[in-house]
Design a protein around this motif. Structure first.
Motif: not given
Length: 535
Positions: A138-145
């Motif tokens: 899943l997108p995690m490090t680059d997510a929620l930006q």
């Protein structure tokens, strides 16, 4: 265009006219009666609501606890894209609320050292684990930006678990430090442990929940436990070996659980819907038949006897579930009335005669006990696996009101109406139950682990979302029948192993989505593919 130019000119003129005033125009526009910032307490309540998975839904049937035998209302099929959507629901909106809660609390408290910050770390771990369990990477490090990055890269499932375990450890440390200070902290809005202010019972209870959930996550990683990057065994040993640093739940009352009320939050089975559900739902074999084979009184607390089998109401052989994979036409033939049924119905007294049923566990104490017993039996840490196994069973007995001695059992009369019960006194002996060959703990070996898993599955009846299914997927316990004869599942009679990624993810983040599917599943975003967690 000309109208816009005039608007700009008018605004500029107004700005010059007001330049001598002490207040800015923007301040005059603000309504002092409207909030400008959402308090963290309100966001907390919203986030906690997203943890809840209602009983009697598709998750319960996918766990194979109960069955629908009437396809007008529901069926027992899995998510093959024919009967039910195969696409996962992801919680990025919830996670955005988590970040907003964290920021709002830091602003209000003028420090990140506050209970909401610890809760935010827990929630990030909770929802990322929930999502990765469904799909994989899943997108995690680059997510929620937000607008800064509409196409985040995917993190591997392994790296997601590593980060979530770090968050959980940090949440425990931070909440423990806050409790130790004895200072007063604003921590209202909590739905599960009530609203408290200060170093409150809610903070203490949540710290226990952090650690119980971390144990669940570690056990979910059992197939990868030898990977040194994960540190499964060392983390497990640290938690169970240091109760001061890692406090744990001590009773089922400590669990994170949703409570119903008779004003507006009814249990999904209740006396207002009994008429439409009377004969259209029944018990499933994976759960009910296990209890019957163990001579387990819990079965009489939650189910009606299948009187068509010809045994006495208090004979454990009277309690039988239907195989969840049966065609509905076949299953329906076994559910004709409460006097001739070949399959047990959902218990009338416990679930239908009132409005509130029972609490729904999200993170439960019995499950925690069994997770500890499983880890010890696997050799991850020192301790008494048999003791934790027994604690889990006895705690679940207590939840269902099963006493060591005489018990009152309410069963609906044959062809009786709701509330028209026969009342039996049934004797039950804890020691005799535990001494049975099927139940007596076999030790820290494969059979002992299987016994722990059987009892853990029983304890998650009608609660904990898809955890019953996830346990089967990880361990094969309990045994879900599979094959062409199980046409009621859909998917060719096979229980799927994952959900597909949401369609909007494939459309909006195409390149990263395709790369993730290729690296995990050889390019096939298919419900029958095996994710890293299970290899």
């Amino acid at each position: 265009m000309q109208r816009n130019i005039y608007a700009v000119m008018a605004t500029a003129a107004l700005g010059l006219a007001l330049s001598g005033c002490s207040k800015k125009f923007s301040e005059y526009k603000q309504n002092p009666n409207e909030p400008t910032v959402v308090p963290p307490s309100q966001l907390l309540r919203t986030i906690e609501a997203d943890m809840y998975v209602a009983p009697f839904g598709q998750e319960e049937r996918n766990d194979q606890y109960t069955c629908s035998n009437y396809n007008y209302y529901d069926d027992n099929a899995y998510w093959d894209g024919v009967f039910h959507s195969q696409f996962a629901s992801l919680n990025y909106t919830t996670l955005t609320n988590v970040l907003n809660m964290q920021a709002s609390a830091a602003t209000a408290a003028n420090t990140t050292a506050n209970p909401y910050d610890a809760m935010a770390k827990f929630f990030k771990a909770y929802f990322f684990v929930k999502m990765t369990m469904a799909v994989g990477d899943l997108p995690m490090t680059d997510a929620l930006q937000g607008a800064a990055n509409f196409t985040p890269k995917y993190d591997t499932q392994k790296s997601i678990f590593i980060q979530c375990l770090k968050w959980l450890d940090s949440a425990n440390t931070e909440m423990g430090q806050l409790i130790a200070t004895g200072q007063t902290y604003e921590f209202s809005g909590d739905s599960y442990f009530a609203d408290f202010v200060g170093a409150s019972p809610a903070m203490v209870q949540w710290q226990k929940a952090f650690n119980a959930f971390r144990l669940r996550v570690l056990v979910e990683l059992s197939n990868q436990a030898s990977d040194p990057d994960l540190g499964v065994q060392s983390q497990f040993a640290a938690i169970i070996g240091n109760p001061t640093q890692y406090p744990l739940m001590t009773s089922w009352q400590d669990g994170v659980q949703f409570q119903y009320n008779s004003q507006y939050n009814y249990y999904p089975n209740n006396n207002t819907v009994y008429g439409t559900q009377t004969l259209r739902y029944n018990m499933a074999a994976a759960y009910t038949d296990s209890l019957s084979s163990f001579n387990d009184l819990r079965v009489m607390m939650v189910a009606e006897p299948a009187r068509g089998l010809g045994y006495a109401d208090t004979d454990y052989r009277s309690y039988k579930g239907a195989n969840s994979g049966l065609p509905l036409s076949t299953m329906t033939q076994g559910v004709t009335s409460n006097s001739t049924n070949l399959y047990s119905l959902i218990g009338r007294h416990r679930y239908y005669e009132g409005l509130t049923g029972e609490n729904t566990f999200i993170i439960g104490y019995p499950e925690m006990c069994f997770n500890i017993a499983e880890g010890i039996a696997r050799g991850w840490g020192s301790g008494d696996a048999a003791g934790w196994y027994q604690k889990g069973i006895f705690s679940d007995f207590d939840f269902y009101g099963v006493k060591d001695g005489d018990n009152t059992v309410y069963l609906q009369k044959p062809s009786g109406s709701l509330g028209d019960d026969i009342i039996y006194t049934v004797h039950f002996n804890y020691a005799a139950y535990m001494a049975q060959p099927l139940v007596a703990f076999a030790g820290n070996n494969a059979r002992g682990i299987s016994q722990v898993l059987e009892q853990k599955y029983i304890s998650m009846f009608r609660n904990s979302g898809l955890e019953g299914y996830y346990q089967w997927r990880r361990t094969g316990v309990p045994g879900f029948l599979q094959g062409p004869a199980q046409s009621g599942y859909g998917n060719g009679g096979t229980v799927p192993l994952r959900f597909q990624y949401p369609q909007d993810e494939a459309a909006a983040n195409t390149a990263n989505y395709q790369a993730a599917v290729q690296s995990q599943y050889a390019g096939k975003d298919d419900i029958n593919e095996t994710m890293w967690l299970l290899k």
